[in-house]
Write an enzyme that holds these catalytic residues in place. Structure first.
Site, PDB file in Angstrom:
ATOM      1  N   CYS A 140       0.793  -1.215  -0.084  1.00 15.34           N
ATOM      2  CA  CYS A 140      -0.514   0.181  -0.426  1.00 15.34           C
ATOM      3  C   CYS A 140       0.690   1.120  -0.212  1.00 15.34           C
ATOM      4  CB  CYS A 140      -1.233  -0.061   0.908  1.00 15.34           C
ATOM      5  SG  CYS A 140      -1.897  -1.372   0.785  1.00 15.34           S
ATOM      6  N   HIS A 267      -2.462   8.544   5.553  1.00 18.81           N
ATOM      7  CA  HIS A 267      -3.025   6.934   5.310  1.00 18.81           C
ATOM      8  C   HIS A 267      -4.480   6.438   5.436  1.00 18.81           C
ATOM      9  CE1 HIS A 267      -1.942   3.051   3.505  1.00 18.81           C
ATOM     10  NE2 HIS A 267      -2.138   2.141   4.867  1.00 18.81           N
ATOM     11  N   HIS A 304     -10.027   1.603   0.394  1.00 21.31           N
ATOM     12  CA  HIS A 304      -8.825   1.578   0.577  1.00 21.31           C
ATOM     13  C   HIS A 304      -7.957   1.091  -1.015  1.00 21.31           C
ATOM     14  CE1 HIS A 304      -4.262   0.666   1.537  1.00 21.31           C
ATOM     15  NE2 HIS A 304      -4.910   0.421   2.088  1.00 21.31           N
TER      16      HIS A 304
END
Lengths: 377, 314
Positions: A140, A267, A304
């Site tokens: 990620c 994030h 996400h």
């Protein structure tokens, strides 16, 4: 260092262009919906932030991750003055899950793909004529890690322009394993909320053109520096110390101080561990000024988007610096104690003059990437 | 800035080591048992590619004088990692997909979660060896191994890392063989430690090889042309899966050593394997330069010049 961000492109569940996405986010429109792409009888989870561009009513088809990447690169290259011919332009693609979804489909006998389809080099080469393409599978943190490498190429004088991109779609294996470790599968991403249940995966691709010097077109912004490191701590649990070290490294490379930062793109995955660790790291780095910059977590609307998420956050940050509008964080009602000192916006903010933004991206294995950008002058 | 290799670790089938890379036939292909090479703690639940990577990394870091068990030493933020592997977690992804399709998610093992992420090798190395610098996982296809050397060098010249462990690994299993339509994959790992010549000299590290010019090109011919402009090599390592009639006319007079032919399809590990083979060549008194080329098909091509370490009169 300083590189000009000359062009940008993006596709996601909330829009098929940078402008569409920014409008959706500022309007508080989420891309969450019913899980459609997988056999629902195999999952407890019922929601995802899909980009469902499959043939209507049909099964999943391979190479959609690649198709989204090409669309994002096309938008970025055209808006960045490179056109559709990228010969001689290095292309760095950050991705968490590569074309593993297509591998899964092939494993089921539903796709005819081979080893050259697993990464993105051949497809980018065939579409744009680029010959130097790198696929960086940094979970990620992938697209912001790729941004660091792209900036280093410019700094070293190895290229005058580079394309940095990110792309990811939901794989069954990752979606299923994330569900496996969730007590109750979440129905949406609620970053930093006490009652959050975890991350919900999303899909998207994005790209930017970095140049060493500005061309005639108005630049979208300036990249000041990117910090990259690894916690060297745990395969899935993050470490606030590692995150904070990446932030400090980014400011050092940017020759800037956190005191100058007006906006932080969090994030903010809505997982139990990330949000507390990220808030702790920010509080440590910003100290008694932790409440000054506006902060927001767009995963509350995009889901996400894995390896694409960092660069998507950066592109949104550039729009926020330009317009003074900061999208809200949805679903945040009672912040976790660690986030109490932070100014996370839950309603659209309009009007402030914003100059500098920090963008966070943290990935499995404790890999961290943090970028600092400034408004174009 | 001159960047050197100051440590190397080689883990190959049949117990093959650095000196064996000069062979033209592999001999025994008995799979390596990682538990016989390194402390077995922490091996459980790691995929094959990661276990092999642990073995090669420990050997390379030891060779460079940089090994310290993470449990006994603070993390070292100045040492980075670049791993190249195209197929490391393919078996996990396919197995989990099969399980979910047949029985649903509750039948899947939570221990597979980290292995479903393609960067598990690079981050697992960081954790095991306490290396907290930049951590990159390249999955760029055929050029990925030589690219990893270039990115490792750039992490040093850009001031991001003092040393970088560059590692290539590919596992041999039914999933990968079937996916690549290859009878045998490498089932090995190769690691090298890079650092700048000044850093190496200051700490008394022994140079093993000097990284020379690196290039990327659209075709094999593009890279060969760039390398040929540096003169004739003593030997060269060709890309895999390119037929002999294409290779025969290239670098006339130089010995061609096809490592994948001997050791199995190496994919993302090939470039690092070529670098290690060059070190073996210099160790044995070979004179350089040595050229390496990877790719040349749909993946475009990469080339690299390796020369003898400084202080070696040849």
């Amino acid at each position: 260092m300083s590189a000009v961000i000359a062009g940008a492109g993006a596709v996601s569940s909330v829009g098929r262009s940078v402008d569409d996405i920014f409008t959706s986010l500022c309007g508080g429109r989420s891309g969450v919906g019913d899980l459609r792409v997988f056999d629902r009888t195999r999952y407890r989870a019922e929601h995802a932030y899909e980009m469902d561009d499959r043939p209507p009513g049909g099964p999943d088809v391979p190479l959609r991750t690649t198709r989204w990447l090409l669309a994002a690169i096309e938008q970025a290259a055209r808006s960045g003055g490179l056109g559709d011919d990228l010969e001689g332009v290095p292309v760095l693609v950050g991705t968490g899950l590569r074309e593993l979804r297509s591998v899964e489909l092939r494993h089921r006998g539903a796709a005819d793909i081979g080893p050259a389809d697993l990464h993105f080099g051949p497809a980018v080469r065939e579409r744009f004529g680029a010959t130097e393409i790198h696929t960086l599978a940094n979970a990620c943190a992938a697209s912001l890690s790729a941004l660091a490498l792209g900036a280093d190429l410019l700094d070293a004088g190895e290229a005058d322009a580079v394309v940095v991109a990110g792309t990811d779609m939901i794989t069954e294996s990752m979606f299923g394993l994330v569900e496996r470790v969730s007590a109750v599968p979440p129905d949406r991403v609620r970053p930093f909320d006490r009652d959050r249940l975890g991350a919900v995966m999303g899909e998207g691709a994005c790209a930017v053109v970095l140049r060493r010097s500005a061309d005639a077109r108005p630049a979208l912004g300036v990249l000041r520096g990117v910090g990259i490191n690894c916690d060297a701590y745990h395969v899935t649990a993050p470490s606030p110390a590692g995150m904070a070290a990446a932030m400090r490294q980014a400011y050092q490379r940017a020759d800037r101080s956190p005191t100058e930062t007006d906006l932080v793109m969090l994030h903010g995955t809505g997982t139990m561990l990330n949000d507390e660790a990220e808030a702790t790291a920010l509080t440590e780095v910003f100290g008694d000024r932790a409440g000054r910059p506006l902060m927001t977590a767009i995963k509350s609307m995009t889901g996400h988007t894995s390896g694409a998420s960092g660069l998507l956050g950066l592109i949104v940050a550039l729009r926020s610096l330009h317009t003074g509008a900061v999208p809200p964080t949805l679903g945040l009602e009672n912040p976790v104690p660690e986030a109490a000192p932070l100014r996370i916006v839950t309603e659209l903010v309009e009007g402030p003059s914003l100059s500098t933004a920090q963008i966070n991206a943290f990935g499995f294995g404790g890999i961290n990437a943090v970028a600092i950008v400034e408004r174009a002058r | 800035m001159t960047v050197l290799v100051t440590g190397v670790g080689v883990v190959l089938p049949g117990g093959g080591r650095l000196a064996d890379l000069g062979r033209t036939e592999a001999g025994s292909l008995e799979p390596v048992d990682p538990r016989s090479r390194i402390n077995r703690r922490g091996l459980r639940y790691k995929d094959r590619a990661t276990q092999l990577a642990f073995c090669a990394a420990e050997e390379a870091l030891n060779d460079a004088g940089l090994y310290a068990p993470a449990a006994e030493a603070p993390v070292r933020a100045e040492i980075g990692i670049v791993v190249s592997s195209n197929f490391g977690n393919l078996d996990t992804v396919c197995r989990v997909t099969g399980t979910i399709g047949a029985e649903g998610t509750l039948a899947a093992s939570p221990m597979d979660l980290p292995n479903a992420s393609s960067n598990v090798i690079a981050s697992s190395l960081a954790i095991r060896f306490g290396l907290a610098g930049a951590n990159l996982m390249l999955c760029s296809g055929a050029t990925s191994g030589l690219d990893a050397l270039s990115w490792g060098r750039r992490l040093i010249t850009a001031g991001r890392c003092r040393q970088v462990l560059v590692l290539g690994t590919e596992p041999d299993n039914e999933t990968v063989r079937e996916f690549t339509d290859t009878p045998r994959m490498l089932d090995g790992a190769v690691g090298v430690v890079l650092e700048d010549a000044g850093t190496a000299a200051a700490r008394g590290a022994v140079p093993r090889l000097t990284l020379g010019t690196a290039c990327r090109g659209g075709t094999l011919a593009d890279c060969v042309a760039v390398l040929a402009a540096h003169g004739a090599p003593a030997r060269w390592y060709p890309p895999e899966a390119v037929t002999a009639d294409v290779l025969d006319g290239l670098f006339p007079g130089a010995t061609r050593v096809d490592l994948a032919q001997v050791w199995g399809a190496s994919s993302g590990a090939l470039g690092v394997l070529q670098c290690a083979a060059a070190i073996g060549w210099f160790d044995g008194g070979g004179a350089g330069p040595v050229y390496a080329v990877t790719g040349g098909g749909r993946d475009s091509a990469a080339g690299h010049v390796f020369t003898a370490p400084p202080g070696v009169a040849r």
